[in-house]
Structures are given as C-alpha cells and as structure tokens.
Design a protein around this motif. Structure first.
Motif, short mmCIF file in Angstrom:
data_model
loop_
_atom_site.label_atom_id
_atom_site.label_comp_id
_atom_site.label_asym_id
_atom_site.label_seq_id
_atom_site.Cartn_x
_atom_site.Cartn_y
_atom_site.Cartn_z
N LEU A 143 50.19 9.67 29.51
CA LEU A 143 51.45 8.77 28.77
C LEU A 143 50.84 8.18 27.28
O LEU A 143 51.61 7.55 26.94
N GLY A 144 49.90 8.87 27.05
CA GLY A 144 49.37 8.42 25.59
C GLY A 144 48.74 7.01 25.62
O GLY A 144 48.55 6.36 24.41
N ALA A 145 48.28 6.70 26.78
CA ALA A 145 47.66 5.47 26.84
C ALA A 145 46.20 5.43 26.90
O ALA A 145 45.73 6.79 27.06
N LYS A 146 45.49 4.43 26.99
CA LYS A 146 43.93 4.43 26.89
C LYS A 146 43.17 4.18 28.09
O LYS A 146 43.67 2.94 28.37
N VAL A 169 53.92 1.80 31.56
CA VAL A 169 52.96 2.30 30.78
C VAL A 169 53.45 3.11 29.61
O VAL A 169 54.03 4.03 30.03
N SER A 170 53.31 3.00 28.47
CA SER A 170 53.44 3.86 27.34
C SER A 170 52.68 3.90 26.11
O SER A 170 51.53 3.62 26.37
N ARG A 171 52.85 4.94 25.44
CA ARG A 171 51.98 5.21 24.12
C ARG A 171 51.37 3.82 23.49
O ARG A 171 51.97 2.97 23.33
N GLY A 172 50.05 4.03 23.43
CA GLY A 172 49.20 2.92 22.81
C GLY A 172 48.79 1.91 23.72
O GLY A 172 48.13 0.82 23.53
#
Ligand SMILES: *Cc1c(COP(=O)(O)O)cnc(C)c1O
Length: 371
Positions: A93-96, A70-73
């Motif tokens: 992690l910058g995820a939603k 899991v990463s940004r975006g």
C-alpha cells in the motif's frame, strides 16, 4: 533412508473429498458455491463474529489495511518477530512498517515498546494508522494491555492470527479482539484449504465490503462497472470444500498438537538446557509449532538442524525478526533485541497433528543423542 518427518504437514479428516466431489457433481467449480457458504458459516460459528473466506492470509491482511484506510505515506506498527507476510501488505500500500520487538512471557509484541513507538512517532509528527498484532506459533499476545494502549491512542488493531486458529485468551478466540482479525489456511497451518485465508470482523457490513473488494469491486449495474479498485482475492468453492472437512476436526487438531508439545516437554526439559514457553494465565495456545530455546552459549542450532536433517527429520529456525531482514533495512524499530536472541538459539520441532508415537520417539531420541 528412514521416512521423512515433516515440520507441519497437512492432516485431512477424510471428509474433505465428499465436499469436493459434491462441488464437481453440482458443477460449483467457482468462487461461489455451497462449500464456500458452509465454510464461512463454520468460521462465523467458531469465532462468534463474521468472516469472509479469501485466497490467503496475506490477502486478508491486505484487505484489512485497505478497509482501515491505510494508504501511501502512512505508517503501520507491526510485530518484528513474525513471518514477512505480516508486514508485506503494508508495503503493497506504499505505507511504512514500524517494527516493535517482543516481551519474554509470550514472545509477542511488547506493550511497553508499543507505547514507546506510538509516543515517539506522534512526537515526530505522524500517528501510526494501524497495529498488526501477531500471535506467533499460536501463543496469545498480551492482549489486554495492547488493546488498552490502542484504544487510548485511537489506533486500529489488525490481529494476525494466521498461526493461532483455535487458541484463546480468557476463553475467547484469538482473531476476535482486534478491530479486524485474519486467519491462514496455508498447507502448513493448524488446518488447511491447500491455500487460503479469512478476514474476521464485528459486523456483517464490513464483511460485505470485504467480499466486494475481493471480487474486483463490481458495482450494482447491468454491465461491468467499477468505481473502486478491486482485487481477485476470493476463496474458491473447491478450496472451501477442504475447509469444511477441516473445520469439523479443528478441536481435535488443537488437542493433538498440544499433546505433541507436552510429550516433547516431558522428555526434553528435565536434564537438558532446553526451555519451553509456558502459557501465562488466561492463555490457551493451539501449540501450532512446538518451539524450544537453548539456554546454553555453545549450542549451534544450525548444527542440530543439519544432524536432524541427516536423519530425515525436518526442523526450522524461529522466524528471523523483520527488523533484521534485508528487505526492511532502514525501517524504524523499537525494542531491546529480545527477538534477536530468540532467533539465535531457538528451534521449531516437527509438530504435525498426525505425528505418530514412533515419530516422536525417533525425534526425541535423536535430539538426546545430539545434545
Ligand atoms: C502464514 C502466515 C501469514 C500469511 O498467510 P498465507 O495464507 O500464507 O498468506 C501471515 N502471518 C503469519 C504470522 C503467518 O504465519
């Protein structure tokens, strides 16, 4: 003032100090040592899988999501009816986070709304990267249906069994159904290491990788060399000493918490508008916390809580759903608001495995008086 009755206090077996003393005698005051090895061995034996002992359950979720990639975006689906620690690592992690509401039989993630969320997110152009499935208060979620959906859409499951150590589904331990699972040993959980957690995986290679990431991702080199971003998330050998003593009595603790639940149910469910969550077929709950739900319009849980507080009895509202939290204002949510109605009329009663008979009597008679 009467002695305070806590919601879920630590309950030592008595052996913990032996293991801590041993660590002092041998000078393993460190994030390596024999207690840590022994504790992980106990967790492996209990789960039938491979485990890494970490500094917290939250750290375990964080590393699980990193392992999945899991990463940004990215977006990650998470139960809405849970403690914020289930979802916070998604944000690290910058995820939603995308929240899915509960179904009524276990209060856990609704398979129907889960599928609706996946279909709708895919239609909007982004398949969720992972699902964080929580077994709230120790009650197993509808695992079969959820695993089937996750397999069909090829999405990884992280099982948040922070509250569910010792619970089983079809006689198999919770935390072992997902691609990865996590436990918490915070002070108020089933067993404690004063603060700690574990990550559970199918294969030893994943656990080696998790241990590597949890100790600053140090490469094999004669000096300190790093090619990857690491974390300082390993459990200490002192904390693990507490864990070793606690694992020895886990089965007993489950039995004691289940007895607490049964006593409340026997004495509060007949003539009062109080509902207890039953175990659906195949489900065995550790009954980490006894939760009740008031089937009555005019009941104000905060009034009951404050009256019990005046008697020096600690209670707690159910978890405020994450889709209602100011922190997650504006996040996508799928469901029918069931968790909101649970939250409005539910209560956690003192549930410690060390509750005495007279404590239970005091709580129950006060509850009856106030209702
Ligand atoms: C306690 C808890 C966590 C976090 O565990 P810590 O060890 O406190 O970091 C995560 N999810 C749920 C559902 C919890 O209850």
């Amino acid at each position: 003032m009467k002695e305070r009755i806590y919601l879920s206090p630590p309950h030592m077996s008595g052996n913990e100090l032996t293991y801590i003393n041993k660590a002092f005698e041998e000078n393993w005051i460190s994030s390596v040592g024999p207690n840590l090895d022994r504790f992980e061995q106990q967790l492996n034996e209990h789960s039938g899988k491979y485990c890494a002992a970490l500094s917290s359950g939250t750290a375990a979720i964080h590393l699980a999501l990193i392992h999945i990639g899991v990463s940004r975006g990215d977006s990650v689906i998470c139960s809405s009816f849970t403690f914020t620690a289930s979802a916070n690592p998604i944000v690290y992690l910058g995820a939603k986070p995308i929240f899915v509401d509960s179904e009524p039989s276990t209060w856990n993630m609704s398979p129907q709304y889960l599928e609706e969320a996946i279909v709708s997110e895919i239609r909007n152009g982004k398949k969720p990267k992972a699902i964080i499935l929580v077994h709230l208060y120790g009650m197993p979620a509808q695992i079969d249906s959820i695993v089937e959906i996750a397999k069909r859409y090829e999405i990884h499951i992280v099982e948040d069994a922070a509250e569910a150590l010792g619970s089983t589904y079809c006689s198999k331990n919770l935390g072992t159904f997902g691609d990865l699972g996590i436990y918490s040993f915070n002070g108020n959980k089933m067993i404690t290491t004063s603060g700690g957690g574990a990550l559970v995986a199918e294969d030893p290679e994943t656990i080696e990788k998790v241990k590597f990431l949890s100790t600053q991702a140090r490469d094999k080199a004669p000096h300190y060399q790093h090619s990857q971003l690491g974390y300082n998330y390993r459990m200490s050998n002192i904390s693990a000493g507490i864990g070793v003593g606690q694992m020895e009595v886990l089965d007993k603790r489950v039995e004691q918490r289940r007895n607490v639940f049964n006593t409340y149910k026997l004495q509060l469910s007949n003539d009062l508008p109080i509902l207890f969550l039953e175990e659906p077929e195949g489900c065995f709950s550790n009954r980490w916390l006894t939760t009740i739900w008031f089937d009555h319009k005019s009941i104000d849980i905060y009034k009951i809580m404050s009256k019990l507080e005046n008697e020096n009895i600690e209670t707690r509202a159910l978890w405020k759903p994450l889709h209602m939290q100011p922190l997650f204002d504006g996040n996508t949510y799928y469901g029918d608001q069931l968790s909101e109605s649970l939250f409005k009329k539910g209560l956690c009663l003192p549930s410690g495995s060390n509750l005495q008979e007279e404590d239970l009597h005091r709580i129950i008679s006060n509850m009856r008086k106030f209702l």
